[in-house]
Each structure stands twice: as C-alpha cells, then as structure tokens.
Design an enzyme around this catalytic site. Structure first.
Site, PDB file in Angstrom:
ATOM      1  N   CYS B 135       0.310  30.003  14.400  1.00  0.00           N
ATOM      2  CA  CYS B 135       0.522  29.771  12.894  1.00  0.00           C
ATOM      3  C   CYS B 135       0.218  31.179  12.445  1.00  0.00           C
ATOM      4  CB  CYS B 135      -0.692  28.869  12.403  1.00  0.00           C
ATOM      5  SG  CYS B 135      -2.260  28.966  13.207  1.00  0.00           S
ATOM      6  N   LYS B 170      -3.462  26.810  22.662  1.00  0.00           N
ATOM      7  CA  LYS B 170      -2.046  26.812  22.928  1.00  0.00           C
ATOM      8  C   LYS B 170      -1.301  28.018  22.616  1.00  0.00           C
ATOM      9  CE  LYS B 170       1.474  23.422  21.750  1.00  0.00           C
ATOM     10  NZ  LYS B 170       1.975  22.375  21.329  1.00  0.00           N
ATOM     11  N   THR B 198       6.772  26.360  20.209  1.00  0.00           N
ATOM     12  CA  THR B 198       8.314  26.347  20.246  1.00  0.00           C
ATOM     13  C   THR B 198       8.677  27.840  20.072  1.00  0.00           C
ATOM     14  OG1 THR B 198       8.003  26.142  17.945  1.00  0.00           O
ATOM     15  CG2 THR B 198       8.446  24.438  19.051  1.00  0.00           C
ATOM     16  N   GLY B 222      12.919  21.445  23.058  1.00  0.00           N
ATOM     17  CA  GLY B 222      14.132  20.647  23.735  1.00  0.00           C
ATOM     18  C   GLY B 222      14.297  21.123  25.033  1.00  0.00           C
ATOM     19  N   GLY B 249       9.817  21.762  26.632  1.00  0.00           N
ATOM     20  CA  GLY B 249      11.333  21.437  27.059  1.00  0.00           C
ATOM     21  C   GLY B 249      11.305  20.435  28.189  1.00  0.00           C
ATOM     22  N   GLY B 270       6.994  16.611  24.307  1.00  0.00           N
ATOM     23  CA  GLY B 270       6.976  16.651  23.038  1.00  0.00           C
ATOM     24  C   GLY B 270       8.650  16.028  22.500  1.00  0.00           C
TER      25      GLY B 270
END
Lengths: 265, 308
Positions: B135, B170, B198, B222, B249, B270
């Site tokens: 963030c 993270k 991500t 993904g 992913g 995720g």
C-alpha cells in the site's frame, strides 16, 4: 407462492456438459448444460459463473442468469460481447463446463397479483424462468425493447417463450417504436409490481413508475465480477445506503436501494 | 477436523496449520456462510481482507479486468475498518474453524500502530498479523512501503514493536530485490515472509481511449504470474532462515507443489479460487500423493527439495 423464490441457495462449483448451443440471432446464444451433480434450486434473477472447464484463458466465469433451472439442467441466454462469451459461444455439445452458483439474490415472490416485467434486449434472460415459475398465480405482462432491424430472430424466440410479450424497437421495425420504459409506464399503476433488467440508464428511468402509483420496483444489475460470492469486491457499487456487492447483496435490488428516493410530482 | 492426514500438518512462522494451504487476503468473503460448499476442505488458514484503521469505500470506476490467463484488480482496500472487523466480522470469520491471519494496510506509521492496538483488544484469537507493504506510504508521496528499504524497515519495525504476536510480512513483488527485502524483514523481527503480492500492470480501453482503471495501474494476479512468483519465492527462500510463504498465481495442485519444492513452507491461493473453490483440497491430495511417491512422511520434508 413458491416459498423458495428469491432466497439464495448455497452456491457450489459444478462440472457440466453442454447439451446444445443455438444461435438466437446475430450475437445471441441459447445454451443448455447438464450438471454432474444437482445444485440448489435457483430463483429468477440468480446467476451462475460459467466457464469452459480446465481452461485458464479466458480465466473467469461469466455471470449468466439462468433462464431455466432444473436439478441437474440449466439453460442460459447470453450475448457475445467479448473473449469469454465468444469462447462459450464456440463450444459444441459435449464440451465440459464449470459453473458456480446459484449466486446472489433473485427476485422475491411478488406481493400482489399483477406483475410487469421490463427488459432491454438480453435483460429478458432472468424473466424467462420467472414466467414459468409464477405460472397462473400471477398476472404477468412482459415488455421488451430492442434496437430494431436484425433482431427479428431474437424477438421471435422471445415471443415463442413468452406469448403476448410486448415489443418495442428504437427504429419501429419490431412492435412499437420507442423504448420499453415508455411502454411500461402506460401499464403501471397501484397494485402492480415492476421488475426490470437491462441497461442501467433504462433501469434508472423505471423509477418513474413510482409517479404512477407503482409501489414496488425491483431491478437486476450487471457488473464485471471475480469470485461471484461476495469476497473480492470487484462488483461493488456505491448506493445511498453504502457500498453494496452486486453478486451477493444483489443482483436484484429494490430500485430505491440503488438509485435513492424517486422524484415525485 | 481436516480430512487430510497428519503428514500435511506443519508449523509456519509460529502458526500451527493442519495443511500448508492458506486462503490469501482479499479474495474470499469473511463470512463463511457465503463460501461455496466444500471450499473449506484442505484449507489450513484464512487471511482477512486488507484492513485499514478507518473504513474505506475503495476505488471508484472499473475494478476488475481479465487479461490473458490473469486478472487485473483495483479494489482500493474497500473494508469496514478495523473496529468493525474486531466487533463484528471476526466472530463470523472464526466460524471457519481455521487459524485467522489478519492482513493490515496503512498509509502512515501512526495508522499502522493504531490499527494494531485495536487488534490487540480482540477477545478472539488472531493467529498472525500479515503486514501488507504494497500500500502507498503517504508520507513519502504515495510510494509503496515495500519498494524502498528504509520505508519497509520503518514499517516492519513499527509493527514488531506494537504487536507481540506472530508477524508475517507480505512483500511487494515491485521491490528491487525480493531476497534483500525478505532479509530486511527477517532482521526487523518478522516470523515469516509472504512472497508476494500482485504485480503492477494496466489495461487501456481502446474504444474510450482511456485507461480502464481510475488509478491507471492495477494489480495483476492469476496463472499468468505464477512463474514470476515462483522465481521470487526461490530468491527469498535462498536469502532467509525464517519461513517463506509462497503466493502468486497458484492455479493447479502442481503449482503449489512447485512452490514448496522451491522453498515455500506454505502457500497462499487467491485468484484461482474464483474458478475452483476446491483447489485447496486438490492441492492437499497432490501433496499427499507426492509424499507417498517419494517415500517421505511430512510436507516439511518437501520444503526446498528442488534446491538440493
């Protein structure tokens, strides 16, 4: 009334097999899917995320309202608008699919005995199940709007499924010239409930039904979705009562919940 | 009770897990009543959505765009705030019967410390804090906390001082060196690092001739990012003694196994849950199958085995 209508059944991931895929006009498809295991019964307005089994590209399931819902057989009507729906439209019978659903809240059983359904093109999809689910218990009138020329196979298909459906087209080539909202406003009044599904501008206009004494207007919204079960917040919308998830708080909402208090004369 | 055998039990960064499969932050509802049937099978722990001190509505406009084998998202940390989480959401979330990992995001160090203070007041157990350093740091012009060593160090140190429970960090894959940033987190007292988050990407709406997202950039996840995440896990696992949790992913059971063989002690899943809610159970079956085939008794024996 069907007591299960509108209540969310627990969604589950299921494998399915394509039974048929039929063109309904230029860019529309009507498909049927046989499931490997039964799902919870779905109410009109609930949807499934549908994707080709085992394929990572396109990745996400496409949220499609079920038009016919049986224990192990589901039918869908959709328009080809991008990679995901193109892929679904290209599949042949026997193709393996993955489905998550039934998702979201459908239309609750109508309170009164008169119901008006207003659809913009493919917005008719959730109503196909409603007409058969409600049977003769409710006096249902359906109003459909399409652009016009070129949509004949689609409107013929809809007329076959919902006899007596009122057609409206922008160019006047099919049914009345004009939009379905204007047509529906000539029919609404006290004691008649209105359900809408279609472009958001159309749904917003349906708020004018309150001016005609209509007490209940329900609308089904559409958004890009990720998980379909309220986790990812991809489909969040800002409403007068805070953020709502179209996938689990909707897709069917009371008109006021989404658009606020209607203007009254 | 886990339907899987004891061979999958493991302890990761101070948290006992029945299986090494964790539901990543931000993808799953915090109300287990909304989980599809069977989706808890094989889940060892669950992460909360990214929580902030104050409620956030998240980003306006388009929030998700599908890419080739992936998804770009720009949710903007929509959440009800940490007070509401502790007062309302945590009890429902605890019904999952799995260790709860609370993911927190913050704009300033004061926000971070205040958020932790609220969590410390929770009557329900929080198994670990997962510090989201992807963030923006508003005191540094919005630069991501996790891409500058001093920023990261200040955040992890502040979290470590404020929180006496288990702390996971993270990491951001945008960091110039995942290995160095993992080491830095370890040095500041983290019990584990999650690698990663991500990848920044974007998409343009050619018809409108505008970026799809109001914030222009969005996070890519993904299957498309799996090889990138695997490499990052490999680097991090080579740099630290504390456990590495692989995230990014994982879409097939084999991907999770690869992550563990690369050095991950556990994995987070995720985006793949969007399409397969039973992936955690499939991963567990794959891990058990592989253990049998190789004559090994515990998932811990697999960690980093590809590095020999």
């Amino acid at each position: 009334m069907d007591s299960g209508m509108g209540k969310p059944g627990s969604p589950a991931d299921r494998k399915g097999s394509l039974v048929f895929s039929r063109k309904v006009g230029e860019n529309c498809r009507h498909i049927a899917v046989e499931l490997s295991e039964a799902t919870a019964p779905s109410a009109p307005g609930q949807f499934f995320l549908v994707r080709e089994w085992g394929v990572f590209d396109p990745l996400l399931g496409r949220p499609l309202a079920s038009t016919v819902s049986g224990n192990c057989r589901l039918e869908f009507l959709f328009q080809v608008t991008g990679r995901g729906t193109s892929r679904l439209a290209s599949l042949t019978p026997g193709a393996a699919l993955e489905l998550r659903g039934p998702c979201g809240n459908g239309f609750p059983a109508p309170v009164g005995e008169k119901l008006l359904l207003v659809a913009g093109t493919l917005g008719i999809a959730p109503f196909l199940g409603a007409v058969s689910a409600l049977g003769e218990k409710v006096d249902v009138t359906a109003v459909l709007g399409v652009p016009g020329r070129g949509w004949e196979p689609f409107t013929e298909w809809c007329e076959d499924k919902i006899p007596g459906i009122r057609l409206n087209s922008d160019d006047g080539s099919l049914g009345r010239r004009g939009d379905p909202v204007e047509d529906s406003l000539t029919l609404v009044g006290p004691g008649r409930e209105l359900w809408g599904c279609g472009p958001e501008a159309m749904l917003r206009e349906l708020g004018r039904a309150y001016e005609k004494g209509c007490e209940k207007v329900l609308v089904s919204l559409e958004r890009r979705m990720g998980c379909g079960i309220g986790g990812c917040l991809s489909c969040s919308i800002t409403t007068p009562s805070g953020m709502k998830r179209v996938c689990v708080d909707g897709p069917v909402f009371d008109w006021r919940e989404v658009f606020g208090e209607p203007l009254r004369n | 009770m886990s339907p899987f055998g004891t061979s999958l039990r493991t302890e990761v960064g101070g948290v006992d897990l029945d299986t090494p499969v964790i539901v990543a932050s931000g993808v799953w509802p915090m109300d287990p009543a909304l989980w599809p049937e069977g989706s808890l099978d094989g889940v060892g722990a669950v992460c909360s959505k990214g929580l902030t001190l104050k409620p956030r509505d998240g980003n306006p406009g388009c929030r998700i765009v599908e890419t080739y084998s992936g998804v770009l998202n720009s949710i903007g940390l929509q959440n009800s705030g940490v007070d509401h989480f502790v007062a309302q959401e945590l009890s429902a979330f605890s019904f999952a019967g799995r260790p709860i990992i609370v993911n927190i995001a913050f704009e300033t160090l004061d926000d971070l410390v205040e958020t932790v203070e609220v969590l410390k007041g929770s009557a329900l157990k929080i198994s670990a804090l997962e510090l989201n350093v992807s963030c923006p740091n508003v005191t540094r012009g919005g630069m991501t906390w996790g891409i500058h060593p001093e920023s990261l160090e200040s955040a992890v140190t502040a979290a470590r001082r404020a929180w006496n429970g288990i702390l996971w960090v993270k990491l951001s894959p945008q960091a110039p060196s995942v290995g160095e940033f993992a080491e830095l987190s370890q040095g500041c007292g983290a019990e584990a690092v999650v690698v990663g988050n991500t990848w920044l990407g974007m998409a343009i709406d050619n018809e409108r001739e505008r970026p799809f997202f109001e914030n222009v950039f969005a996070g890519l996840s993904g299957p498309a990012v799996f090889p990138l995440a695997l490499r990052a896990v490999w680097e991090a696992a080579g740099a630290v003694e504390i456990p590495v949790i692989g995230c990014g992913g994982i879409s097939r059971p084999q991907d999770a196994l690869s992550m563990i063989l690369a050095g991950a002690s556990a994995v987070e899943v995720g985006t793949a849950l969007f399409v397969d809610s039973r992936l955690p159970a499939s991963i567990c079956r794959e891990l058990e199958r592989h253990l049998r085939e190789k004559g090994l008794s515990s998932v811990g024996d697999l960690v980093g085995r590809a590095r020999r």
